[in-house]
Design a protein around this motif. Structure first.
Motif, PDB file in Angstrom:
ATOM      1  N   LYS A 167       0.813  -1.417   0.270  1.00 35.80           N
ATOM      2  CA  LYS A 167       0.514  -0.504  -0.234  1.00 35.80           C
ATOM      3  C   LYS A 167       0.913   1.370  -0.263  1.00 35.80           C
ATOM      4  CE  LYS A 167      -4.691  -1.091   0.549  1.00 35.80           C
ATOM      5  NZ  LYS A 167      -5.286  -0.859  -0.733  1.00 35.80           N
ATOM      6  N   LEU A 168       1.948   0.843   0.947  1.00 32.70           N
ATOM      7  CA  LEU A 168       2.724   2.101   0.725  1.00 32.70           C
ATOM      8  C   LEU A 168       3.940   2.107  -0.638  1.00 32.70           C
ATOM      9  CD1 LEU A 168       3.744   2.397   4.731  1.00 32.70           C
ATOM     10  CD2 LEU A 168       2.538   3.701   3.654  1.00 32.70           C
ATOM     11  N   LYS A 169       3.817   1.530  -1.555  1.00 30.98           N
ATOM     12  CA  LYS A 169       4.389   1.452  -2.741  1.00 30.98           C
ATOM     13  C   LYS A 169       4.416   2.956  -2.842  1.00 30.98           C
ATOM     14  CE  LYS A 169       6.238  -1.294  -6.184  1.00 30.98           C
ATOM     15  NZ  LYS A 169       7.744  -1.600  -5.713  1.00 30.98           N
ATOM     16  N   GLY A 170       5.733   3.791  -3.456  1.00 33.11           N
ATOM     17  CA  GLY A 170       5.687   4.837  -4.050  1.00 33.11           C
ATOM     18  C   GLY A 170       5.032   6.348  -3.743  1.00 33.11           C
ATOM     19  N   VAL A 171       4.722   5.588  -1.901  1.00 33.76           N
ATOM     20  CA  VAL A 171       3.632   7.693  -1.647  1.00 33.76           C
ATOM     21  C   VAL A 171       4.880   7.938  -0.782  1.00 33.76           C
ATOM     22  CG1 VAL A 171       2.701   7.803  -0.179  1.00 33.76           C
ATOM     23  CG2 VAL A 171       1.964   6.033  -1.514  1.00 33.76           C
ATOM     24  N   THR A 172       5.591   8.896  -1.035  1.00 28.75           N
ATOM     25  CA  THR A 172       6.760   9.646  -0.364  1.00 28.75           C
ATOM     26  C   THR A 172       5.866  10.970   0.586  1.00 28.75           C
ATOM     27  OG1 THR A 172       6.815  11.408  -1.827  1.00 28.75           O
ATOM     28  CG2 THR A 172       8.413   8.982  -1.817  1.00 28.75           C
ATOM     29  N   GLU A 173       4.485  10.852   0.461  1.00 31.18           N
ATOM     30  CA  GLU A 173       4.182  12.564   1.246  1.00 31.18           C
ATOM     31  C   GLU A 173       3.749  11.487   2.316  1.00 31.18           C
ATOM     32  OE1 GLU A 173       2.500  15.593   3.659  1.00 31.18           O
ATOM     33  OE2 GLU A 173       1.020  13.866   2.525  1.00 31.18           O
ATOM     34  N   PRO A 174       4.514  12.647   3.623  1.00 29.22           N
ATOM     35  CA  PRO A 174       4.186  11.987   4.572  1.00 29.22           C
ATOM     36  C   PRO A 174       2.634  12.037   5.433  1.00 29.22           C
ATOM     37  CG  PRO A 174       5.714  14.306   5.598  1.00 29.22           C
ATOM     38  CD  PRO A 174       4.893  13.900   3.841  1.00 29.22           C
TER      39      PRO A 174
END
Ligand code: XMP
Length: 507
Positions: free
Chosen positions: A280-287
């Motif tokens: 689910k967190l793959k590619g997500v960078t924004e806190p």
């Protein structure tokens, strides 16, 4: 038993805490409690709290006058003092200016002030004041603006103080409460955290009966203590769900499992959903996006598990007093979850009745209770850990590899703080993994590897904090060990930012 009758004052639980510190059992009840209900409790003493109202105000909280003739000692504080004066025929008036803050006070001879300096400092916060004491009362303390800062009727065991003995700014204020309990109410003070456990166990049993109770266990102090306490009351009717999202510290999931399953023999379901969270967190960078994803996924997993278990009637919450926003609700009865409750990511639309056995306690009391219940010091004195865990300590995209690196670095850091005797002094310490690679040299080789940040803060509540000054030698050991022992790391930096302007976490 002492009853603390709550008139909506902001310090109601602080009064209860002072009573507990004097080793006397007390319960906080709302002022709407009827005289019959009060009599049924058979209290040995009654304390009225302060409150925001004025005794002359419309709809101001009142008490049945009979309460003063039960033969039970009463101590009125602030509004409670004015209410006593007003109800018994004294005169309460509005002062021209509000008296607020640390105030010089002169105490006269009274059993309440036994053992205290006669000229002293107290904490005032009021506009109304007692102008004339009721018949039979004498003034036993005064300040410049307040001729009757305390009054007593020793024949009837009625006492009142305009100031707040429960707050620390009233020098030796705890002694006033102690004197009232021990010398006036003749309570010896034999109550302990052990008795708290007995009472809560009984209360939980009475409330839950043989219904099923669910608990979302995180391994944090509050949820752990709440779960062990409820387990002591109802045993196997409690099921704990521990969602291991893979964003925990080194070996944390296994520890939680070992403690609760093997040591406490609790029904524990560990849900291993590490990969599900990572994907689910793959590619997500924004806190904030990461937080949202982790929070939502947590709820989904919890719902799925709860559905598998069939009907559960109650949900345990590790809510502690500082989490309780509403005042005036001293009754620790069940209420249906509201969205503003401290639910730690539990679905809002599932209607459980909630059990909050720690609602009256302050953090240090929760810790004492936990130790009394046999939970290890290691767990009890653990630093706070955010729900999204390493998800917000790996800066930028979260990957398995980065989490593993961070876990190793963090574990070394914690070991060194513990062996230097600093861990307990620090409010919160942790390592972060910024999304930064730096150049280094190891042996004769050039390296290009990760940077690790270490943070430690001193605080009393996490709202503001100072960066903690770790001695250089300890920093040196931490840095050397991390670079030598953790693969893919070649540099360590120390965060020297306070909050504000920084936050404690980096994301
Ligand atoms: P900040 O970073 O806001 O942190 O100065 C204050 C305290 O809150 C914790 N924290 C969180 N806890 N979910 C949590 O359950 C979160 O998203 C979260 N963010 C920060 C932080 O660890 C510190 O104790």
């Amino acid at each position: 038993l002492v009853l603390v009758v709550d008139f909506g004052g902001q310090y109601n639980q602080l009064i209860a805490r002072r009573v507990r510190e004097a080793n006397v059992y007390c319960e906080v009840v709302p002022y709407t409690y009827s005289i019959e209900q009060i009599k049924a409790k058979n209290p040995k003493g009654i304390i009225f709290t302060g409150g925001p109202s004025s005794v002359y105000g419309e709809g101001a909280p009142r008490v049945d006058k009979e309460i003063f003739s039960l033969g039970v000692p009463v101590l009125g504080i602030c509004y409670g003092a004015q209410l006593m004066a007003h109800t018994l025929g004294g005169k309460v008036a509005k002062a021209e200016k509000r008296e607020y803050g640390k105030t010089r006070i002169e105490y006269k001879d009274s059993v309440l002030f036994e053992g205290m300096d006669k000229s002293n400092l107290c904490w005032m916060s009021h506009t109304d004041y007692i102008e004339t004491a009721p018949e039979g009362f004498e003034a036993v303390a005064s300040t410049e603006d307040c001729p009757i800062a305390a009054m007593q009727n020793t024949a009837k065991n009625l006492y009142a103080v305009q100031f707040h003995p429960e707050v620390e700014h009233t020098v030796d204020g705890y002694m006033i409460i102690r004197n009232f309990l021990h010398a006036v109410c003749k309570l010896e003070g034999t109550w302990t955290m052990g008795s708290f456990i007995d009472e809560k166990v009984k209360e939980i049993k009475d409330k839950v009966g043989d219904k099923k109770v669910l608990c979302a266990l995180s391994g944090g102090v509050d949820s752990s203590v709440a779960a062990v306490l409820v387990h002591r009351a109802i045993g196997d009717n409690l099921t704990c769900v521990f969602v291991d999202h893979g964003l925990l510290r080194k070996d944390e999931g296994d520890h939680v499992e070992a403690i609760f399953r093997e040591e406490f023999h609790m029904n524990l379901i560990r849900v291993n959903v590490q990969e599900r969270f990572l994907s689910k967190l793959k590619g997500v960078t924004e806190p904030e996006s990461k937080r949202k994803i982790i929070g939502e996924e947590f709820i989904r997993v919890f719902e799925e598990e709860s559905n598998k278990l069939g009907k559960m009637d109650f949900l345990v919450q590790g809510t502690i007093y500082p989490d309780v926003i509403e005042s005036g609700s001293g009754d620790s009865g069940a209420s249906v979850i509201k969205s503003h409750h401290n639910v730690g990511g539990i679905p809002e639309d599932i209607e459980f009745e909630i059990v909050e056995p720690l609602r009256e306690l302050f953090k240090d009391e929760v810790r004492r209770l936990g130790l009394e219940l046999g939970i290890s010091e290691e767990l009890i004195f653990r630093h706070p850990f955010p729900g999204p865990g390493l998800g917000i300590r790996v800066i930028g995209e979260v990957t398995q590899e980065k989490c593993d690196i961070l876990r190793e670095a963090d574990a070394i850091y914690m070991q060194e703080l513990k062996s230097a005797g600093l861990y307990k002094e620090i409010w919160q310490a942790f390592a972060v993994l910024p999304d930064v690679m730096t150049v280094g040299v190891m042996g004769d080789e050039r390296t290009y590897a990760h940077l690790v940040g270490i943070r430690a803060v001193a605080s009393s509540d996490g709202m503001t904090s100072d960066w903690y000054k770790i001695p250089y030698e300890v920093l040196e050991r931490i840095s050397t060990r991390i670079v030598n022992e953790v693969d893919h790391v070649n540099r360590v930096v120390y965060d020297i930012t306070s909050k504000p302007p920084g936050t404690i976490e980096w994301e």
